[in-house]
Design a protein around this motif. Structure first.
Motif, PDB file in Angstrom:
ATOM      1  N   VAL A 160       0.822  -1.213   0.000  1.00 61.38           N
ATOM      2  CA  VAL A 160       0.000   0.000   0.000  1.00 61.38           C
ATOM      3  C   VAL A 160       0.852   1.258   0.000  1.00 61.38           C
ATOM      4  O   VAL A 160       0.493   2.260  -0.629  1.00 61.38           O
ATOM      5  N   SER A 161       2.000   1.216   0.683  1.00 59.73           N
ATOM      6  CA  SER A 161       2.819   2.424   0.805  1.00 59.73           C
ATOM      7  C   SER A 161       3.269   2.946  -0.554  1.00 59.73           C
ATOM      8  O   SER A 161       3.355   4.166  -0.770  1.00 59.73           O
ATOM      9  N   GLY A 162       3.536   2.041  -1.492  1.00 61.67           N
ATOM     10  CA  GLY A 162       3.939   2.466  -2.822  1.00 61.67           C
ATOM     11  C   GLY A 162       2.830   3.212  -3.541  1.00 61.67           C
ATOM     12  O   GLY A 162       3.065   4.204  -4.240  1.00 61.67           O
ATOM     13  N   ILE A 163       1.590   2.751  -3.347  1.00 58.44           N
ATOM     14  CA  ILE A 163       0.453   3.413  -3.992  1.00 58.44           C
ATOM     15  C   ILE A 163       0.208   4.773  -3.357  1.00 58.44           C
ATOM     16  O   ILE A 163      -0.087   5.755  -4.044  1.00 58.44           O
ATOM     17  N   VAL A 164       0.321   4.852  -2.042  1.00 60.62           N
ATOM     18  CA  VAL A 164       0.132   6.134  -1.347  1.00 60.62           C
ATOM     19  C   VAL A 164       1.170   7.144  -1.829  1.00 60.62           C
ATOM     20  O   VAL A 164       0.854   8.321  -2.073  1.00 60.62           O
ATOM     21  N   SER A 165       2.402   6.701  -1.998  1.00 60.00           N
ATOM     22  CA  SER A 165       3.455   7.584  -2.525  1.00 60.00           C
ATOM     23  C   SER A 165       3.107   8.057  -3.931  1.00 60.00           C
ATOM     24  O   SER A 165       3.328   9.221  -4.292  1.00 60.00           O
ATOM     25  N   LYS A 166       2.537   7.149  -4.734  1.00 55.12           N
ATOM     26  CA  LYS A 166       2.137   7.506  -6.088  1.00 55.12           C
ATOM     27  C   LYS A 166       1.021   8.545  -6.068  1.00 55.12           C
ATOM     28  O   LYS A 166       1.022   9.490  -6.866  1.00 55.12           O
ATOM     29  N   ILE A 167       0.066   8.396  -5.149  1.00 55.84           N
ATOM     30  CA  ILE A 167      -1.017   9.372  -5.028  1.00 55.84           C
ATOM     31  C   ILE A 167      -0.459  10.743  -4.668  1.00 55.84           C
ATOM     32  O   ILE A 167      -0.862  11.768  -5.238  1.00 55.84           O
ATOM     33  N   LYS A 168       0.501  10.779  -3.729  1.00 55.55           N
ATOM     34  CA  LYS A 168       1.126  12.050  -3.348  1.00 55.55           C
ATOM     35  C   LYS A 168       1.856  12.667  -4.539  1.00 55.55           C
ATOM     36  O   LYS A 168       1.822  13.887  -4.750  1.00 55.55           O
ATOM     37  N   GLU A 169       2.518  11.818  -5.318  1.00 52.40           N
ATOM     38  CA  GLU A 169       3.217  12.284  -6.513  1.00 52.40           C
ATOM     39  C   GLU A 169       2.224  12.894  -7.509  1.00 52.40           C
ATOM     40  O   GLU A 169       2.482  13.957  -8.091  1.00 52.40           O
ATOM     41  N   GLU A 170       1.078  12.225  -7.689  1.00 47.89           N
ATOM     42  CA  GLU A 170       0.071  12.725  -8.626  1.00 47.89           C
ATOM     43  C   GLU A 170      -0.540  14.034  -8.130  1.00 47.89           C
ATOM     44  O   GLU A 170      -0.844  14.928  -8.933  1.00 47.89           O
ATOM     45  N   ILE A 171      -0.738  14.175  -6.814  1.00 46.27           N
ATOM     46  CA  ILE A 171      -1.258  15.434  -6.262  1.00 46.27           C
ATOM     47  C   ILE A 171      -0.284  16.571  -6.552  1.00 46.27           C
ATOM     48  O   ILE A 171      -0.678  17.680  -6.950  1.00 46.27           O
ATOM     49  N   ALA A 172       1.008  16.291  -6.374  1.00 48.17           N
ATOM     50  CA  ALA A 172       2.031  17.311  -6.657  1.00 48.17           C
ATOM     51  C   ALA A 172       2.001  17.703  -8.135  1.00 48.17           C
ATOM     52  O   ALA A 172       2.156  18.892  -8.474  1.00 48.17           O
ATOM     53  N   GLU A 173       1.773  16.736  -9.008  1.00 49.57           N
ATOM     54  CA  GLU A 173       1.719  17.037 -10.440  1.00 49.57           C
ATOM     55  C   GLU A 173       0.472  17.836 -10.793  1.00 49.57           C
ATOM     56  O   GLU A 173       0.500  18.684 -11.695  1.00 49.57           O
ATOM     57  N   VAL A 174      -0.638  17.590 -10.081  1.00 55.10           N
ATOM     58  CA  VAL A 174      -1.841  18.399 -10.275  1.00 55.10           C
ATOM     59  C   VAL A 174      -1.561  19.848  -9.865  1.00 55.10           C
ATOM     60  O   VAL A 174      -1.931  20.792 -10.578  1.00 55.10           O
ATOM     61  N   GLU A 175      -0.897  20.021  -8.740  1.00 54.95           N
ATOM     62  CA  GLU A 175      -0.571  21.370  -8.260  1.00 54.95           C
ATOM     63  C   GLU A 175       0.325  22.097  -9.250  1.00 54.95           C
ATOM     64  O   GLU A 175       0.138  23.298  -9.522  1.00 54.95           O
ATOM     65  N   THR A 176       1.313  21.393  -9.807  1.00 54.44           N
ATOM     66  CA  THR A 176       2.206  21.996 -10.804  1.00 54.44           C
ATOM     67  C   THR A 176       1.428  22.406 -12.049  1.00 54.44           C
ATOM     68  O   THR A 176       1.630  23.502 -12.596  1.00 54.44           O
ATOM     69  N   ALA A 177       0.520  21.523 -12.488  1.00 53.71           N
ATOM     70  CA  ALA A 177      -0.284  21.827 -13.676  1.00 53.71           C
ATOM     71  C   ALA A 177      -1.195  23.020 -13.422  1.00 53.71           C
ATOM     72  O   ALA A 177      -1.364  23.887 -14.293  1.00 53.71           O
ATOM     73  N   LEU A 178      -1.779  23.102 -12.232  1.00 53.81           N
ATOM     74  CA  LEU A 178      -2.641  24.238 -11.889  1.00 53.81           C
ATOM     75  C   LEU A 178      -1.847  25.546 -11.903  1.00 53.81           C
ATOM     76  O   LEU A 178      -2.319  26.575 -12.402  1.00 53.81           O
ATOM     77  N   ALA A 179      -0.631  25.490 -11.369  1.00 55.47           N
ATOM     78  CA  ALA A 179       0.215  26.686 -11.330  1.00 55.47           C
ATOM     79  C   ALA A 179       0.610  27.137 -12.731  1.00 55.47           C
ATOM     80  O   ALA A 179       0.798  28.334 -12.981  1.00 55.47           O
ATOM     81  N   SER A 180       0.721  26.185 -13.662  1.00 57.15           N
ATOM     82  CA  SER A 180       1.126  26.525 -15.025  1.00 57.15           C
ATOM     83  C   SER A 180      -0.008  27.148 -15.827  1.00 57.15           C
ATOM     84  O   SER A 180       0.222  27.802 -16.847  1.00 57.15           O
TER      85      SER A 180
END
Length: 265
Positions: A167-187
């Motif tokens: 599960v920890s790997g998936i949770v890390s992936k979710i956090k990574e995807e949230i960060a990418e959403v934030e980057t896309a929003l900022a762009s």
């Protein structure tokens, strides 16, 4: 083949009468494709009744779903394609064939082994019909809801060991995807935001699927019911002090929302 239940035949007679030249204009107008919208709606209402554990409405909605299914059979009869007896025969034969661990000599000691056996038998059926898949994902229907299809795609990939180890790997992936959403929003790139939000949802579905407790559809339905219940309680609290929710500020509504949550706890 035994005769099917008299109640089913009675309903078939009702539907045939509605489709007769002097029957109901609405029913006569229906086609196989037009009825799919009603079937989808009735299935949704049945699922909602099951979620609410409401036996009287479960019974009623099961009847509505059954009526829609038999309506399809009546249309097939009119086209000379198949009969209700054909439908009974096919599903009985399929259930016996695919439960070879019960009706045959195959072995399956637990639910996971049953699933593997089921998939093996399905693959054998496709091969005998000359429908061998080119990809392990080919059997995942495009007609499924996006949530269900995401889950099934992931399950198919997991069958060939393309999966997370914990599960920890998936949770890390979710956090990574949230960060990418934030980057896309900022762009300010809306197309990129859409893409990243889709990736985030897919990652969340992966976590749900990996836990093997409930489907993504079930959990989202539960969240919908929870939101609906809480919002209606907010409306009741507002009404108790002589207000309508549309008259309240965002801060006031959030305050009532927190009050509802505290009450539930």
């Amino acid at each position: 083949m035994e005769n099917y239940p008299p109640e089913a035949e009675s309903l078939m007679r009702v539907l045939r009468r509605l489709r007769a030249p002097d029957g109901c204009p609405w029913d006569r107008k229906q086609t196989r494709n037009s009825l799919t919208r009603h079937l989808e709606s009735e299935c949704g209402e049945l699922i909602d009744a099951i979620d609410r554990n409401d036996p009287p409405h479960i019974c009623e909605e099961l009847g509505d779903v059954l009526m829609n299914l038999l309506f399809q059979v009546v249309i097939a009869e009119e086209n000379g394609e198949f009969t209700l007896e054909d439908v009974w025969r096919e599903i009985i034969e399929k259930m016996i064939r695919r439960h070879a661990h019960v009706f045959g000599s195959e072995k399956a000691e637990n639910a996971d082994e049953v699933v593997k056996l089921w998939e093996k038998i399905k693959a054998s059926e496709k091969q005998s019909r000359g429908e061998e898949s080119k990809s392990v994902l080919d059997g995942v229907k495009h007609s499924l809801s996006a949530l269900t299809r995401a889950e099934k795609l992931q399950k198919k990939a997991a069958e060939v060991n393309f999966d997370w180890s914990d599960v920890s790997g998936i949770v890390s992936k979710i956090k990574e995807e949230i960060a990418e959403v934030e980057t896309a929003l900022a762009s300010g790139d809306e197309a990129d935001v859409d893409s990243e939000l889709g990736d985030l949802m897919f990652a969340v579905v992966n976590l749900i699927r990996f836990r093997e407790r409930a489907s993504a559809e079930e959990l989202l339905r539960g969240a919908n019911h929870k939101f609906e219940r809480r919002f209606k309680m907010v409306e009741e609290l507002a009404s108790a002090v002589g207000c309508k929710v549309e008259e309240l500020s965002s801060d006031q509504l959030n305050g009532l929302w927190e009050q509802v949550k505290q009450t539930e706890r």
